[in-house]
Design a protein around this motif. Structure first.
Motif, PDB file in Angstrom:
ATOM      1  N   VAL A   1      19.364  22.540  49.398  1.00 17.10           N
ATOM      2  CA  VAL A   1      18.435  23.756  49.735  1.00 17.10           C
ATOM      3  C   VAL A   1      18.611  24.049  51.190  1.00 17.10           C
ATOM      4  N   ALA A   2      17.924  23.137  52.077  1.00 15.37           N
ATOM      5  CA  ALA A   2      18.820  22.579  53.504  1.00 15.37           C
ATOM      6  C   ALA A   2      20.655  23.278  53.854  1.00 15.37           C
ATOM      7  N   ALA A   3      20.648  22.491  52.825  1.00 16.90           N
ATOM      8  CA  ALA A   3      22.697  22.637  52.437  1.00 16.90           C
ATOM      9  C   ALA A   3      23.131  24.070  52.743  1.00 16.90           C
ATOM     10  N   MET A   4      22.390  24.711  51.556  1.00 18.68           N
ATOM     11  CA  MET A   4      22.777  25.989  51.318  1.00 18.68           C
ATOM     12  C   MET A   4      22.233  27.179  52.269  1.00 18.68           C
ATOM     13  N   CYS A   5      21.676  27.005  52.633  1.00 18.53           N
ATOM     14  CA  CYS A   5      20.992  27.648  53.655  1.00 18.53           C
ATOM     15  C   CYS A   5      21.507  27.733  55.163  1.00 18.53           C
ATOM     16  N   SER A   6      22.226  26.485  55.249  1.00 14.50           N
ATOM     17  CA  SER A   6      23.144  26.036  56.402  1.00 14.50           C
ATOM     18  C   SER A   6      23.713  27.437  55.876  1.00 14.50           C
ATOM     19  N   TYR A   7      24.750  26.651  55.374  1.00 16.78           N
ATOM     20  CA  TYR A   7      25.739  27.808  54.854  1.00 16.78           C
ATOM     21  C   TYR A   7      25.912  29.011  55.144  1.00 16.78           C
ATOM     22  N   TRP A   8      25.217  29.616  54.655  1.00 20.09           N
ATOM     23  CA  TRP A   8      24.720  30.881  54.852  1.00 20.09           C
ATOM     24  C   TRP A   8      24.422  31.411  56.263  1.00 20.09           C
ATOM     25  N   ARG A   9      23.639  30.450  56.443  1.00 19.57           N
ATOM     26  CA  ARG A   9      23.533  30.876  58.164  1.00 19.57           C
ATOM     27  C   ARG A   9      25.187  30.859  58.909  1.00 19.57           C
ATOM     28  N   ALA A  10      25.737  30.381  58.713  1.00 18.30           N
ATOM     29  CA  ALA A  10      26.993  30.030  59.147  1.00 18.30           C
ATOM     30  C   ALA A  10      27.653  31.433  58.520  1.00 18.30           C
ATOM     31  N   VAL A  11      28.257  31.595  57.430  1.00 18.93           N
ATOM     32  CA  VAL A  11      28.869  32.408  57.440  1.00 18.93           C
ATOM     33  C   VAL A  11      27.745  34.356  57.587  1.00 18.93           C
ATOM     34  N   GLN A  12      27.068  34.273  57.659  1.00 16.14           N
ATOM     35  CA  GLN A  12      26.902  35.495  58.689  1.00 16.14           C
ATOM     36  C   GLN A  12      25.988  35.864  59.882  1.00 16.14           C
ATOM     37  N   ALA A  13      26.861  34.646  60.532  1.00 11.30           N
ATOM     38  CA  ALA A  13      26.592  34.052  61.784  1.00 11.30           C
ATOM     39  C   ALA A  13      27.391  35.472  62.958  1.00 11.30           C
ATOM     40  N   SER A  14      27.099  36.377  63.942  1.00 13.54           N
ATOM     41  CA  SER A  14      27.967  37.007  64.169  1.00 13.54           C
ATOM     42  C   SER A  14      28.627  36.615  65.940  1.00 13.54           C
TER      43      SER A  14
END
Length: 553
Positions: free
Chosen positions: A143-156
């Motif tokens: 779950v942490a990995a999937m949250c981390s990737y989502w954070r990365a692709v939403q980064a500005s």
């Protein structure tokens, strides 16, 4: 509702499900007793690099899950809660990450909080999440990995994106050190198709090496250390625990392709009726809502992979329930017109399920029931009533959720509550005797402690003995089971006795002190191996038998 009231209710909810019932449920063999004893031995020996089980090499899993379990016993002592604390922490932190992801994807505190509650009360998540195995800890890292990737692709910004991929690498590395290459399967299967669909494959290829390098850096110190101490670890772990378990014709736990369908349906209770609508809504929104497609990919691709694999266990699809909880919460809370029909169907499912299960307890499984071989024996009326009350409570909450009121459907979260609180009291004696050997061991505690030698023919029962009496020097009689690899080393030759050698072995070792032999009978057997020498003392509890041999001159 005020913030303080909401917080108090959440704390009470967590305590009633994940704290209070835990000490009232004895440890189950073989899983819970195994992980309890491995961590106890790791704490006693101080060797946090190489897992040992009964002081034998045990290479079925890497080490990080044991580290988490070690902390549980360090913080909460030699207790049932201490043994299960790692699983509970993994489940709780996963729910926290689901809350964060829900806020990020749907910009709704209600959706996020509902998703966390759905997640923590689904039958499969709760059952595994309060059970001392490594899967809830692995779930946390996935779950942490999937949250981390989502954070990365939403980064500005570039810095934020780099940090997201760095976190992805940390989570993947810790997942790998918890359960091996399986930890990398779910993120890769879920992320890659989504990145292709969203035309982010180039970005993934550019930044992915950051995550790979971070995961390697996290894993390398332990990986090199265990290779230095035990050069055969990686060969055994990769070939036997991965290739043979999942792909070869002799794979462990073989099951048909459709195996996970009933697991998914039963595991989604008490929210089952929300499942079809949640998946359908996500599919309809796949082009407009990147988050819905991300969650759908996270559910379906790992589920397909594990269905294709020859070896199957219920716990393998546990990570699929994190995105399912978010999709169900989005479906239930995210509509201008709420899916009233789904809420009613869900209430009826819970009402019928609870009522049918309670009726089955009273008319089928009880000693006075219709079954030819009832699960409960005479004298277990209180346990039957506890089980019936637990399921009746499920049905009552399902009925209450049908009452008029905008948020009554949320009462489904309380359906499993009485089951969680009462299951430890409702367990039939025959199940306790076979799967919960703690009472058996406690009755023999003094005899076991006074014995110079301990023998056992079952690793799960032996682990219960070892953990309770804090002794790992157990010799195995007649059957090796999961210890076959560790017993194959030359320095473990004295830790196994064949059935044809037991008479001579006893004759020799009784000269040095008392001997205890703990046996688990096969279902239907009325007595242990008749070739065993007559013991000086016998104690039996269901299928569990103790033979005591006194020291001889």
């Amino acid at each position: 509702m005020r913030t303080g009231t909401r917080t108090a209710l959440l704390i009470a909810f967590f305590a009633l499900y994940y704290v209070i019932p835990i000490e009232f449920r004895a440890l189950w063999q073989p899983d819970e007793t195994r992980y309890a004893e491995i961590s106890r031995e790791m704490l006693v020996s101080g060797n946090w690099i190489v897992p040992h089980f009964f002081d034998l090499r045990y290479f079925e899993k890497p080490v990080a899950g044991y580290w988490v379990n070690n902390l549980g016993q360090l913080l909460f002592g030699h207790s049932r809660f201490g043994v299960r604390a790692g699983a509970i922490a993994g489940t709780t932190l996963s729910a926290g990450l689901i809350y964060w992801l829900g806020r990020q994807m749907f910009a709704s505190r209600q959706v996020a909080l509902t998703a966390s509650i759905i997640f923590m009360t689904t039958l499969l998540v709760y059952g595994v999440g309060t059970y001392a195995v490594l899967d809830p800890i692995l779930l946390l890292w996935m779950v942490a990995a999937m949250c981390s990737y989502w954070r990365a692709v939403q980064a500005s910004t570039t810095q934020q994106r780099a940090f997201g991929y760095l976190l992805l690498g940390v989570a993947s590395g810790m997942g790998f050190m918890t359960k091996g290459f399986l930890a990398l399967v779910v993120p890769v299967l879920a992320i890659l198709p989504w990145a292709i669909w969203q035309r982010r494959l180039g970005e993934l290829l550019r930044w992915g090496p950051v995550a790979v390098a971070t995961a390697a850096a996290i894993s390398a110190p332990w990986a090199l250390a265990i290779h230095q101490q035990e050069g055969q670890f990686w060969h055994y772990f990769f070939w036997v625990e991965h290739i043979q378990r999942f792909a070869e014709p002799n794979a462990q736990h073989k099951a048909p392709f459709w195996y996970y369908l009933p697991v998914l349906l039963a595991g989604s209770l008490p929210w089952l009726a929300l499942l079809p609508g949640a998946l359908h809504k996500a599919w309809r929104q796949r082009s407009q809502h990147a988050g819905a497609l991300y969650l759908l990919s996270w559910v379906l691709l790992p589920l397909l992979f594990f269905s294709i694999a020859k070896g199957k266990l219920v716990t393998y699809i546990l990570p699929c329930f994190a995105p399912l909880a978010l999709l169900m919460a989005h479906y239930a809370c995210g509509n201008a017109v709420q899916p009233v029909s789904a809420f009613k169907i869900n209430g009826w499912i819970n009402l019928l399920f609870g009522s049918a299960a309670a009726l089955l307890m009273l008319t089928g499984l009880a000693p006075w029931g219709l079954a030819h071989h009832p699960l409960y024996h005479q004298g277990e009326t209180a346990r039957v009533l506890a089980g019936a009350a637990a399921f009746a409570g499920w049905g009552v909450m399902g009925w209450l959720s049908l009452k008029p009121g905008g948020n009554r459907w949320q009462l489904a979260a309380l359906c499993p509550l009485l089951l969680a609180l009462l299951v430890g009291f409702a367990m039939p004696q025959r199940v306790r005797d076979a799967k919960q050997p703690e009472r058996f061991v406690n009755a023999l505690h003094a005899k076991l402690m006074q014995s110079r030698y301990l023998l056992a023919d079952n690793p799960g029962i032996a682990a219960a003995v070892a953990w309770n009496v804090k002794r790992s020097d157990i010799t195995f009689y007649d059957a090796k089971g999961e210890l076959e690899y560790g017993l194959g080393y030359a320095d473990a030759a004295t830790r196994y006795v064949r059935a044809e050698h037991i008479v001579d072995w006893l004759s020799e070792h009784r000269r040095q002190g008392n001997v205890s032999l703990v046996l688990m009978l096969d279902a239907g057997d009325s007595a242990p191996d008749p070739h065993l020498p007559p013991p000086d003392a016998v104690y039996r509890q269901g299928r569990l038998v103790w033979y005591g041999y006194n020291a001889t001159p």
